[in-house]
Write a protein that holds these residues in place. Structure first.
Motif, PDB file in Angstrom:
ATOM      1  N   LYS A   1      50.929  35.732  55.938  1.00  0.00           N
ATOM      2  CA  LYS A   1      51.904  35.146  55.810  1.00  0.00           C
ATOM      3  C   LYS A   1      52.329  34.202  54.592  1.00  0.00           C
ATOM      4  CE  LYS A   1      52.952  35.496  60.609  1.00  0.00           C
ATOM      5  NZ  LYS A   1      51.414  37.012  60.816  1.00  0.00           N
ATOM      6  N   ASN A   2      51.337  33.193  54.031  1.00  0.00           N
ATOM      7  CA  ASN A   2      51.697  32.447  52.830  1.00  0.00           C
ATOM      8  C   ASN A   2      50.896  32.200  52.357  1.00  0.00           C
ATOM      9  OD1 ASN A   2      50.112  31.398  55.230  1.00  0.00           O
ATOM     10  ND2 ASN A   2      52.078  29.672  55.318  1.00  0.00           N
ATOM     11  N   GLY A   3      50.262  31.510  51.478  1.00  0.00           N
ATOM     12  CA  GLY A   3      49.559  31.540  50.683  1.00  0.00           C
ATOM     13  C   GLY A   3      49.007  31.977  49.819  1.00  0.00           C
ATOM     14  N   LYS A   4      48.038  31.981  48.895  1.00  0.00           N
ATOM     15  CA  LYS A   4      47.906  33.070  47.096  1.00  0.00           C
ATOM     16  C   LYS A   4      46.192  33.277  47.405  1.00  0.00           C
ATOM     17  CE  LYS A   4      50.247  29.372  45.398  1.00  0.00           C
ATOM     18  NZ  LYS A   4      50.020  28.277  44.296  1.00  0.00           N
ATOM     19  N   ILE A   5      46.235  35.137  46.915  1.00  0.00           N
ATOM     20  CA  ILE A   5      45.401  35.683  46.507  1.00  0.00           C
ATOM     21  C   ILE A   5      44.513  35.413  44.893  1.00  0.00           C
ATOM     22  CG2 ILE A   5      44.599  37.977  46.803  1.00  0.00           C
ATOM     23  CD1 ILE A   5      46.490  38.298  49.391  1.00  0.00           C
ATOM     24  N   VAL A   6      43.832  35.746  45.208  1.00  0.00           N
ATOM     25  CA  VAL A   6      42.821  35.202  44.010  1.00  0.00           C
ATOM     26  C   VAL A   6      41.743  36.646  43.618  1.00  0.00           C
ATOM     27  CG1 VAL A   6      41.358  35.002  42.641  1.00  0.00           C
ATOM     28  CG2 VAL A   6      42.913  33.532  42.801  1.00  0.00           C
ATOM     29  N   ASP A   7      41.628  37.776  43.395  1.00  0.00           N
ATOM     30  CA  ASP A   7      40.654  38.877  43.582  1.00  0.00           C
ATOM     31  C   ASP A   7      39.678  38.816  43.114  1.00  0.00           C
ATOM     32  OD1 ASP A   7      42.357  40.522  45.112  1.00  0.00           O
ATOM     33  OD2 ASP A   7      43.923  41.294  43.451  1.00  0.00           O
TER      34      ASP A   7
ATOM     35  N   LEU B   1      25.796  30.871  40.065  1.00  0.00           N
ATOM     36  CA  LEU B   1      26.813  31.234  40.288  1.00  0.00           C
ATOM     37  C   LEU B   1      27.316  32.040  39.185  1.00  0.00           C
ATOM     38  CD1 LEU B   1      27.332  33.850  42.421  1.00  0.00           C
ATOM     39  CD2 LEU B   1      29.304  31.698  43.245  1.00  0.00           C
ATOM     40  N   THR B   2      27.384  32.388  38.560  1.00  0.00           N
ATOM     41  CA  THR B   2      28.364  32.994  36.636  1.00  0.00           C
ATOM     42  C   THR B   2      29.499  33.460  37.515  1.00  0.00           C
ATOM     43  OG1 THR B   2      26.149  33.222  35.722  1.00  0.00           O
ATOM     44  CG2 THR B   2      28.135  33.696  34.704  1.00  0.00           C
ATOM     45  N   CYS B   3      30.417  32.754  37.259  1.00  0.00           N
ATOM     46  CA  CYS B   3      31.547  33.055  37.352  1.00  0.00           C
ATOM     47  C   CYS B   3      32.449  33.530  36.476  1.00  0.00           C
ATOM     48  CB  CYS B   3      32.656  31.705  37.913  1.00  0.00           C
ATOM     49  SG  CYS B   3      34.386  32.459  38.426  1.00  0.00           S
ATOM     50  N   CYS B   4      33.014  34.563  36.798  1.00  0.00           N
ATOM     51  CA  CYS B   4      33.726  34.858  34.756  1.00  0.00           C
ATOM     52  C   CYS B   4      35.810  35.279  35.329  1.00  0.00           C
ATOM     53  CB  CYS B   4      33.456  35.978  34.795  1.00  0.00           C
ATOM     54  SG  CYS B   4      31.927  36.204  34.184  1.00  0.00           S
ATOM     55  N   ILE B   5      36.486  35.309  34.254  1.00  0.00           N
ATOM     56  CA  ILE B   5      37.844  35.018  34.935  1.00  0.00           C
ATOM     57  C   ILE B   5      38.445  36.351  34.139  1.00  0.00           C
ATOM     58  CG2 ILE B   5      40.301  34.165  33.790  1.00  0.00           C
ATOM     59  CD1 ILE B   5      39.220  31.421  34.348  1.00  0.00           C
ATOM     60  N   ALA B   6      38.331  37.754  35.036  1.00  0.00           N
ATOM     61  CA  ALA B   6      38.297  38.853  33.803  1.00  0.00           C
ATOM     62  C   ALA B   6      39.384  38.315  33.336  1.00  0.00           C
ATOM     63  CB  ALA B   6      38.121  39.671  35.377  1.00  0.00           C
ATOM     64  N   GLU B   7      39.472  39.829  32.232  1.00  0.00           N
ATOM     65  CA  GLU B   7      41.153  39.969  31.615  1.00  0.00           C
ATOM     66  C   GLU B   7      41.911  40.927  32.677  1.00  0.00           C
ATOM     67  OE1 GLU B   7      42.276  42.257  27.754  1.00  0.00           O
ATOM     68  OE2 GLU B   7      40.284  41.406  27.696  1.00  0.00           O
ATOM     69  N   ASN B   8      41.709  41.810  32.856  1.00  0.00           N
ATOM     70  CA  ASN B   8      42.443  42.251  34.014  1.00  0.00           C
ATOM     71  C   ASN B   8      41.366  42.481  35.019  1.00  0.00           C
ATOM     72  OD1 ASN B   8      43.440  44.801  35.633  1.00  0.00           O
ATOM     73  ND2 ASN B   8      44.203  45.607  34.053  1.00  0.00           N
ATOM     74  N   ILE B   9      41.240  42.097  36.442  1.00  0.00           N
ATOM     75  CA  ILE B   9      40.719  42.141  37.580  1.00  0.00           C
ATOM     76  C   ILE B   9      40.434  43.354  38.347  1.00  0.00           C
ATOM     77  CG2 ILE B   9      41.915  41.384  38.637  1.00  0.00           C
ATOM     78  CD1 ILE B   9      38.483  40.232  39.084  1.00  0.00           C
ATOM     79  N   THR B  10      41.441  44.115  38.213  1.00  0.00           N
ATOM     80  CA  THR B  10      41.658  45.396  38.452  1.00  0.00           C
ATOM     81  C   THR B  10      40.566  46.380  37.909  1.00  0.00           C
ATOM     82  OG1 THR B  10      44.246  45.248  39.422  1.00  0.00           O
ATOM     83  CG2 THR B  10      43.256  47.705  38.988  1.00  0.00           C
ATOM     84  N   VAL B  11      40.578  46.491  36.674  1.00  0.00           N
ATOM     85  CA  VAL B  11      39.954  46.735  36.288  1.00  0.00           C
ATOM     86  C   VAL B  11      37.747  47.070  36.039  1.00  0.00           C
ATOM     87  CG1 VAL B  11      38.765  47.387  33.986  1.00  0.00           C
ATOM     88  CG2 VAL B  11      40.940  47.669  33.522  1.00  0.00           C
ATOM     89  N   GLU B  12      37.551  45.392  36.629  1.00  0.00           N
ATOM     90  CA  GLU B  12      36.520  44.737  37.140  1.00  0.00           C
ATOM     91  C   GLU B  12      36.448  45.421  38.929  1.00  0.00           C
ATOM     92  OE1 GLU B  12      34.351  43.779  35.048  1.00  0.00           O
ATOM     93  OE2 GLU B  12      35.467  43.626  33.223  1.00  0.00           O
ATOM     94  N   ILE B  13      36.946  45.652  39.551  1.00  0.00           N
ATOM     95  CA  ILE B  13      36.792  46.008  40.864  1.00  0.00           C
ATOM     96  C   ILE B  13      36.493  47.615  40.254  1.00  0.00           C
ATOM     97  CG2 ILE B  13      38.711  46.468  42.877  1.00  0.00           C
ATOM     98  CD1 ILE B  13      39.785  44.017  42.338  1.00  0.00           C
ATOM     99  N   TRP B  14      37.719  47.763  39.388  1.00  0.00           N
ATOM    100  CA  TRP B  14      37.320  49.744  40.259  1.00  0.00           C
ATOM    101  C   TRP B  14      35.723  49.758  38.607  1.00  0.00           C
ATOM    102  CZ3 TRP B  14      38.319  54.164  41.414  1.00  0.00           C
ATOM    103  CH2 TRP B  14      40.221  54.351  42.587  1.00  0.00           C
ATOM    104  N   ARG B  15      35.808  48.859  38.675  1.00  0.00           N
ATOM    105  CA  ARG B  15      34.340  49.606  37.502  1.00  0.00           C
ATOM    106  C   ARG B  15      32.725  49.521  38.310  1.00  0.00           C
ATOM    107  NH1 ARG B  15      32.846  48.212  31.409  1.00  0.00           N
ATOM    108  NH2 ARG B  15      34.894  46.839  32.179  1.00  0.00           N
ATOM    109  N   LYS B  16      32.930  48.194  39.853  1.00  0.00           N
ATOM    110  CA  LYS B  16      31.626  48.146  40.235  1.00  0.00           C
ATOM    111  C   LYS B  16      32.277  49.075  41.597  1.00  0.00           C
ATOM    112  CE  LYS B  16      30.536  44.949  44.100  1.00  0.00           C
ATOM    113  NZ  LYS B  16      30.646  43.500  44.791  1.00  0.00           N
ATOM    114  N   PHE B  17      33.714  49.519  41.926  1.00  0.00           N
ATOM    115  CA  PHE B  17      33.848  50.746  43.030  1.00  0.00           C
ATOM    116  C   PHE B  17      33.229  52.105  42.150  1.00  0.00           C
ATOM    117  CE2 PHE B  17      36.466  53.934  44.235  1.00  0.00           C
ATOM    118  CZ  PHE B  17      36.114  54.364  45.960  1.00  0.00           C
ATOM    119  N   ILE B  18      33.538  52.138  40.928  1.00  0.00           N
ATOM    120  CA  ILE B  18      32.889  53.338  41.383  1.00  0.00           C
ATOM    121  C   ILE B  18      31.399  53.498  40.478  1.00  0.00           C
ATOM    122  CG2 ILE B  18      32.342  54.799  38.497  1.00  0.00           C
ATOM    123  CD1 ILE B  18      34.907  53.842  37.587  1.00  0.00           C
ATOM    124  N   LEU B  19      30.386  52.575  40.775  1.00  0.00           N
ATOM    125  CA  LEU B  19      28.706  52.454  40.584  1.00  0.00           C
ATOM    126  C   LEU B  19      28.987  52.574  41.976  1.00  0.00           C
ATOM    127  CD1 LEU B  19      26.737  52.374  39.627  1.00  0.00           C
ATOM    128  CD2 LEU B  19      26.786  49.454  39.744  1.00  0.00           C
TER     129      LEU B  19
END
Length: 297
Positions: free
Chosen positions: A116-122, A168-186
């Motif tokens: 109902k509130n808050g923010k989401i970071v994928d 933990l190596t953290c990277c800010i993705a240029e396009n997080i949807t692409v990264e999500i799908w890259r992993k999903f495909i695998l």
């Protein structure tokens, strides 16, 4: 900084360990025997990448008692997302950032419908980690990498600062949807094929049609993603295929294979069912995915 982690399995436990090494106010959400183990023995991690760590953070089975949090990491299986997120709703204020660390591509819409509130970071995480019978966490391999991103640059930068520490190596993705799908495909190929043959990735690839089926599963997932408008690079399938065939760890299995073999609830719908439904929506043929899904459902 008040930080909460719910879902203290292999991934959530590892992330929590890194957080506990850097922050004082970390609360873990756990229940029953998992809660008892955390309270008596602490959060124990044996890691090739992070080393051996024992932490004693706050543990609760009543998230509302912890109050409003700055950042909440939700590290559960997709089928548990609704229950886990609903339980932490009292901890989500207007400025709280929720970071779902889940498989698949559907979790964002589910989280949006509940919050109902808050923010989401994928996010999309690459790690080999599991919890043992004694509830300790075992991480294998010399890497633990997480990609994060959202439309809110300030919230994304805050999560980056929270996560980017040794272990933990953290990277800010240029396009997080692409990264999500890259992993999903695998995952659509790796998890599904190992579960289909009830064996390791090496065992699956050694089947008469194993390599062809693995590549076909990668290609089908890629084709669905492209049809859905995800701007995937042209080399995703070739890159994933070469990387797995060149892996030194052919004895590795998948969470889907382990869950199905043990008769546990699994993420088959996450790795296969959701893809097939999206394929039908866009008219993309996915015969190998459908064959494997029907054999496993």
């Amino acid at each position: 900084m008040k930080i909460m982690v719910t879902g203290i399995g292999g991934v959530g436990g590892y992330i929590a360990s890194v957080l506990c090494a850097n922050y004082d106010d970390v609360t873990l959400v756990a229940r029953k025997k998992r809660k008892e183990s955390l309270q008596t023995k602490g959060l124990v991690v044996h890691s090739d990448f992070f080393g051996h760590h024992v932490a004693h953070p706050a543990v609760t089975d009543d998230p509302s008692s912890a109050g409003i949090q700055d950042v909440i990491f939700v590290c559960v299986k997709n089928y548990s997302l609704e229950a886990a997120l609903t339980a932490v709703l009292p901890c989500i204020g207007d400025d709280t950032i929720v970071v779902p660390v889940l498989n698949g591509f559907t979790y964002h819409d589910t989280a949006t419908s509940i919050m109902k509130n808050g923010k989401i970071v994928d996010s999309a995480i690459y790690i080999t980690s599991s919890y043992q019978e004694d509830y300790s966490i075992r991480q294998e391999g010399r890497f633990a990498r997480i990609y994060i991103g959202s439309d809110d640059a300030e919230a994304t930068k805050k999560v980056y600062d929270v996560l980017n520490h040794p272990g933990l190596t953290c990277c800010i993705a240029e396009n997080i949807t692409v990264e999500i799908w890259r992993k999903f495909i695998l995952n659509c190929a790796y998890n599904v094929l190992t579960a289909y043959y009830r064996t390791s990735i090496g065992g699956a690839l050694s089947q008469p049609q194993g390599k062809e089926e693995f590549r076909a599963l990668l290609q089908e997932a890629y084709d669905v993603g492209k049809a859905a408008g995800v701007p995937l690079p042209d080399d995703v399938v070739d890159d994933q295929y070469r990387r797995i065939l060149g892996s030194d760890d052919m004895d590795a299995t998948s969470s889907l294979k382990r869950d199905i073999a043990a008769g546990h609830q699994s993420e088959l719908d996450t790795f296969s069912g959701a893809l097939i439904r999206l394929a039908h929506q866009y008219g993309v043929p996915v015969p190998i995915s459908e064959k494997c899904y029907q054999a496993l459902v």
